[in-house]
Every structure is written in structure tokens, then in C-alpha cells.
Design a protein around this motif. Structure first.
Motif: not given
Length: 319
Positions: A214-225, A238-249
Motif C-alpha cells: 500500500l505504501q509503494i502504491d501510494s508513492i507511485l500514485s503521488s509520483v504519477v500525479n 519519467n526519467e527518474n530511475s527510482s520509479l522503476f526500482a519501486l516497481f521492482d520492489r
């Protein structure tokens, strides 16, 4: 050159002569054996009849034997406990300890002939559970050949699934007998306490991993918005590589939830029965054939010993 050819002809001639002598001796031996059995044909016939009769008696009074093959999971690090217990159980069967067997099997105390177990080698899944396990297996393989590693029973604790084979005899309900054995294995007080702890821990893990998701989903949602780089098709750039790390996580957390849920199901018993195929009949070599062969062999062996003794005595008495 002519001398060499002559030597080769002599060698071949000597070889053919020896082969001829060997064949002749072999034929003589065959006829001697035939003469022996023809001379004592009445004894041989009597032994055959006696062996058939005795074999028929044994077959008619023998109890049918059945293989019951299945797969089990020893939980709570109980592999050593289980393997030692099976060895102990087999010793009780061999020594016919009816007191112990009646405590476990009640009226079916004579139903089990033996219990066998072996690990189901699944190196890939076992090694890839964690980085620590990969390091452990690397060290083990450096000091031991792969085949020897699998043959070493002490390494069975690393594998989740194990093959179980219980041989039963007589007209008994094999399923009930095996349930009694499993009940005995699962009655250990220490591991029974472990069961509750492991169950609680598995439930807790599921809850925590779901919170992380849920926390990861919340972070992903805020990044997308908050991302303003949107093309005409609505795809976020999005050029932020941390976004892909979140998907992996997130994928990792989903796998951990699945593993924790599986543990919660497995941890219901110390020894969890996965599957069992009951009553596969074992076919033995017929005693009606085996015992005539044994009787004739013993008679022939005795006759050969007497013949050899007489021959050696005659040889010793020669001047």
C-alpha cells in the motif's frame, strides 16, 4: 621376414590348440553335470516337489504387501527430528517391539513392514530464496561434488519436499494406518508449540507485506500525479530511475506475500502431508519357483564339496 611369419603361425597354432582344448573340457564338464543330475534324478525330482509344496505353503500363508508413496513437508526445521524418528520406528519394527507399536498403531501394530524417506532435490528454488542461502550453497559445492551433496542425507534439511514410502502388509486400511503414524509424528510437544509461533509469524508477515505494498502504491500514485511530462496519448514520461526500482520492489513484496501465505497453509502440522497414493501392490518372486531352485542348489553344492574333498584327498595321497 620368413622367420617372423613362422613365429606368427606357431602362435596362432598354439592359440587354436588351446581353444580346442578349452572347448573340449567345457563340453566334458557339461556332460558330467548332466550325468550327475541323470544319476540322481529321483533326488532332484523329490527336491523339486518338496520345494514347490513348501513354496505353495508359504505363498498361501503370506500377507500381501503394499507400497504407499507420498510427499510430505517437514516444518519448523524438523527434518532431523523426522529422519531420526523414522530410523527409530524401523528399529522398533525389526525388533518387534509390540509395546511401542501398539501405542502408535493400536490394533494395526503388525501392519507396517518399513518406512522409507528421501529428499526431493530442488536446488534452484532452494538456492534462490535469499542471498544468504546462495552463499551457503556456494560454500558447500566448493567442498563437495554435486552428486555427493545430494546423496548426503545431512543435506536433506535444505529441501522443502520429501518422498515418503510406507510398506504395509495384510488386509488393513492403509490410509488409517498412515494417519496414525502422522499423528504420532505431529504429537511432539516442542514442535507443537513451534506451530503456533510460526503460524502467528506468517500471518504477521502477510499483514506487513500488504502494508508495504500500500505504501509503494501510494508513492507511485503521488509520483504519477505530480509528473507533468505527459504526451498526447496519456503515457507518463519519467526519467527518474527510482520509479522503476519501486516497481521492482512491489513485485518483490507480492512474491513475499505469496510465500508467507503458503507458509501459513503449510504450518498447520509439524509433518504436512501433501499427497499419498495408497495400496500399490508389491509383487514378489514366487516361493513355488524360488525354493525348488534353492533346494537343488544346496544339493548340488553339497555334492560338489564332497567331490572336491575326495579329489583333494586322492591328490594328497599320491606319491
Amino acid at each position: 621376414m620368413a622367420q617372423q611369419q613362422s613365429v606368427e603361425e606357431i602362435d596362432l597354432g598354439y592359440l587354436f590348440k588351446k581353444l580346442k582344448e578349452t572347448s573340449k573340457n567345457l563340453i566334458k564338464l557339461v556332460f558330467k553335470v548332466l550325468d550327475f543330475y541323470l544319476k540322481f534324478w529321483i533326488v532332484v525330482l523329490a527336491l523339486i516337489l518338496l520345494g514347490v509344496a513348501y513354496g505353495f505353503y508359504l505363498d498361501s500363508n503370506a500377507k500381501n504387501e503394499y507400497d504407499n508413496q507420498g510427499i510430505i513437508i517437514p516444518n519448523f526445521e524438523s527434518v532431523d527430528y523426522l529422519y531420526n524418528n523414522i530410523e527409530y520406528f524401523n528399529n522398533k519394527i525389526k525388533t518387534r517391539d509390540t509395546v511401542f507399536l501398539k501405542q502408535v498403531l493400536a490394533e494395526d501394530f503388525e501392519a507396517i513392514k518399513k518406512i522409507e524417506i528421501e529428499p526431493i532435490s530442488d536446488v534452484y528454488n532452494t538456492m534462490t530464496k535469499s542471498r544468504e542461502q546462495i552463499d551457503v550453497f556456494r560454500i558447500l559445492f566448493q567442498n563437495q561434488d554435486l552428486d555427493k551433496f545430494f546423496e548426503d542425507i545431512s543435506n536433506s534439511k535444505y529441501f522443502k519436499y520429501h518422498k515418503l514410502n510406507i510398506v504395509t502388509r495384510g488386509e488393513v486400511n492403509s490410509k488409517n494406518v498412515i494417519e496414525k503414524v502422522l499423528k504420532y509424528w505431529n504429537s511432539n510437544e516442542l514442535y507443537d508449540e513451534y506451530s503456533g509461533l510460526y503460524q502467528e509469524n506468517a500471518i504477521f508477515q502477510v499483514k506487513e507485506y500488504n502494508k508495504m505494498n500500500l505504501q509503494i502504491d501510494s508513492i507511485l500514485s503521488s509520483v504519477v500525479n505530480s509528473n507533468q511530462n505527459v504526451n498526447s496519448s496519456g503515457v507518463v514520461i519519467n526519467e527518474n530511475s527510482s520509479l522503476f526500482a519501486l516497481f521492482d520492489r512491489k513485485e518483490e513484496m507480492l512474491n513475499k506475500v505469496l510465500e508467507a501465505e503458503k507458509k501459513r497453509v503449510d504450518y498447520k502440522n509439524v509433518v504436512r502431508l501433501v499427497s499419498m497414493d495408497y495400496n500399490k501392490e508389491i509383487h514378489h518372486f514366487s516361493n513355488k519357483i524360488k525354493y525348488p531352485i534353492i533346494f537343488i542348489f544346496l544339493f548340488s553344492l553339497g555334492a560338489f564339496i564332497i567331490y572336491a574333498f575326495k579329489y583333494l584327498r586322492q591328490y594328497a595321497e599320491q606319491e
